[in-house]
Design an enzyme around this catalytic site. Sequence first.
Site, PDB file in Angstrom:
ATOM      1  N   ASP A  88      15.413   4.470  13.312  1.00  0.00           N
ATOM      2  CA  ASP A  88      14.274   3.551  13.255  1.00  0.00           C
ATOM      3  C   ASP A  88      14.750   2.101  13.375  1.00  0.00           C
ATOM      4  OD1 ASP A  88      11.711   2.676  12.813  1.00  0.00           O
ATOM      5  OD2 ASP A  88      11.415   3.842  10.981  1.00  0.00           O
TER       6      ASP A  88
ATOM      7  N   ASP B   3       2.874   2.971  13.431  1.00  0.00           N
ATOM      8  CA  ASP B   3       2.646   4.097  12.514  1.00  0.00           C
ATOM      9  C   ASP B   3       1.216   4.639  12.513  1.00  0.00           C
ATOM     10  OD1 ASP B   3       5.202   3.468  11.935  1.00  0.00           O
ATOM     11  OD2 ASP B   3       4.934   3.324   9.773  1.00  0.00           O
TER      12      ASP B   3
HETATM   13  C1  GLA Z   1       8.680   3.127   9.899  1.00  0.00           C
HETATM   14  C2  GLA Z   1       8.422   4.401  10.703  1.00  0.00           C
HETATM   15  C3  GLA Z   1       7.761   5.437   9.803  1.00  0.00           C
HETATM   16  C4  GLA Z   1       8.674   5.724   8.608  1.00  0.00           C
HETATM   17  C5  GLA Z   1       8.962   4.436   7.863  1.00  0.00           C
HETATM   18  C6  GLA Z   1      10.000   4.632   6.776  1.00  0.00           C
HETATM   19  O1  GLA Z   1       7.496   2.518   9.500  1.00  0.00           O
HETATM   20  O2  GLA Z   1       7.608   4.136  11.814  1.00  0.00           O
HETATM   21  O3  GLA Z   1       7.515   6.630  10.533  1.00  0.00           O
HETATM   22  O4  GLA Z   1       9.860   6.304   9.084  1.00  0.00           O
HETATM   23  O5  GLA Z   1       9.471   3.430   8.748  1.00  0.00           O
HETATM   24  O6  GLA Z   1      10.358   3.448   6.140  1.00  0.00           O
END
Ligand code: GLA
Length: 501
Positions: A266, A326
């Site tokens: 990420d 998200d």
């Molecule tokens: C980001 C990702 C999520 C999750 C969070 C965890 O927002 O897009 O899917 O993995 O980080 O902190």
Amino acid sequence: MRTAFLASLCGLLFVGTLIVSAQSTVSPVEGTWKTTHTNDDGNTASTVYQFHASDGRLTGQVEVAWGNLSIEQGTISDGRFAFQIHMGESIWKYDGQVKDGNLSITVHDPNMPAATLSATRLTEEQSRFVAIPPPPLHVVPSNGLAKTPLMGWNSWNYFQGRITDAIVRQIADAMVSSGMRDAGYTYINIDDTWEGPRDSSGQLHPNKKFADMKALADYVHARGLKLGLYSSPGTETCAGYPGSYGHEEQDAATFAAWGIDYLKYDWCSAFRLYPDGDMRAIYQRMGDALRKTGRPVVFSISSGGKEHVWTWGRLAGANLWRTTDDINPGWKRIENIGFSQSELAQWSGPGGWNDPDMLEVGNGHLTPDEQRTHMSLWALLAAPLITGNDLRSMSAETAAILTNREVIAIDQDALGVTGRRILQMGLIEVWTKQLANHQLAVGVFNRADHAQVAEFDWNALGLNHPAQARDLWQHKDIPLTGDRFRREIPAHGTVLLRFRP
Ligand code: GLA
């Protein structure tokens, strides 16, 4: 009255003095400050504040692990300051003071008790951190995995920071007992907040929520399942836990030694080190590192769909790449993501898949129709089916939606074609997905908040007087007459059909 007047006059005089001094000297709060904070998991996270003070106003930004947030309604008077930031949908308030070169700051997170932290000033040199240069671009050879879209479960959507070793074991058991594993869901992925400190040799350890990652992988593998982990190319993950920056090969080797089968990587705090334009090179670095371990590890890029990742994700060694920010368990968010993916279809296929984010089936307050629409659309999109609900306590209805094998078969079709929108008639949409053996999947969606009749000519889909279709939610063959489809579809509902030639 008179006292109040005198007090306000004094206040005016006082402000007057401040303005004069602000014009002649730099405010002691001006500059870059850093706080560090250790949470209950034993993880230490840092926050950087950039403050500018002028005429009693405080401006600047707060750098958290996943982005820069603007300071709002900032005030400063006599070394005491207050401001707020928008943290997603909630407002966090801050206040504090600077005195004799020391700055203390109190954070009022609406979900936590207030915490007072002392900040240290960063010198200009410390704020101007120079990152390890990105490697030259090359093509990372395919790892041969993910011939069909990935299927599994991930901890984030439901558990977020509350995920523990014990819960992962219970989820693995539930995956088996609920029939999810036998329906094709294999990966159990631990998302953010598992990471612990590095030791003096740079070796990454899990934090105290996860006693022994190798033992956990053994437990999961013994049930015919696979285990996934999460990290970031930045120094910190999005939740502020240690990232893999500067330790890519070491971490990949650690993950392989633990028996990890999947890595979600990420972007998060990497934005502090690299411009978005360096993303491909930085993801390639981990793609290479995973390959070097010799272990087959699914590589998942999570970068909020930035930099047209679908055009290069595969070249960086990835098997799936997030196409959006998200998801959340609200109908509007699911609808906005799902129905906006048609243009990206050409980039997705065997070995490398567009990822419109994990499923929210079974979370929040989605109606059964909304959940079936979510599942149908993700299947037509050949999206990874990574569930995000609490498998230990899901209802029979949620289990039936997630394990509908006829719908899963659309997602997992061997041809690996991604479906597209073919017709749009107001809030009625028709999507099709070409399947192996000249078969076709057709989804008819009603996005309206009320029931509507959907009606269209079969030949608009290239179908010539079909005599029969399989209804994949009703589990029955339906005879068809005439040259038109006509059916009432409930609010936010779907009809999902399979046609055989
Ligand atoms: C980001 C990702 C999520 C999750 C969070 C965890 O927002 O897009 O899917 O993995 O980080 O902190």
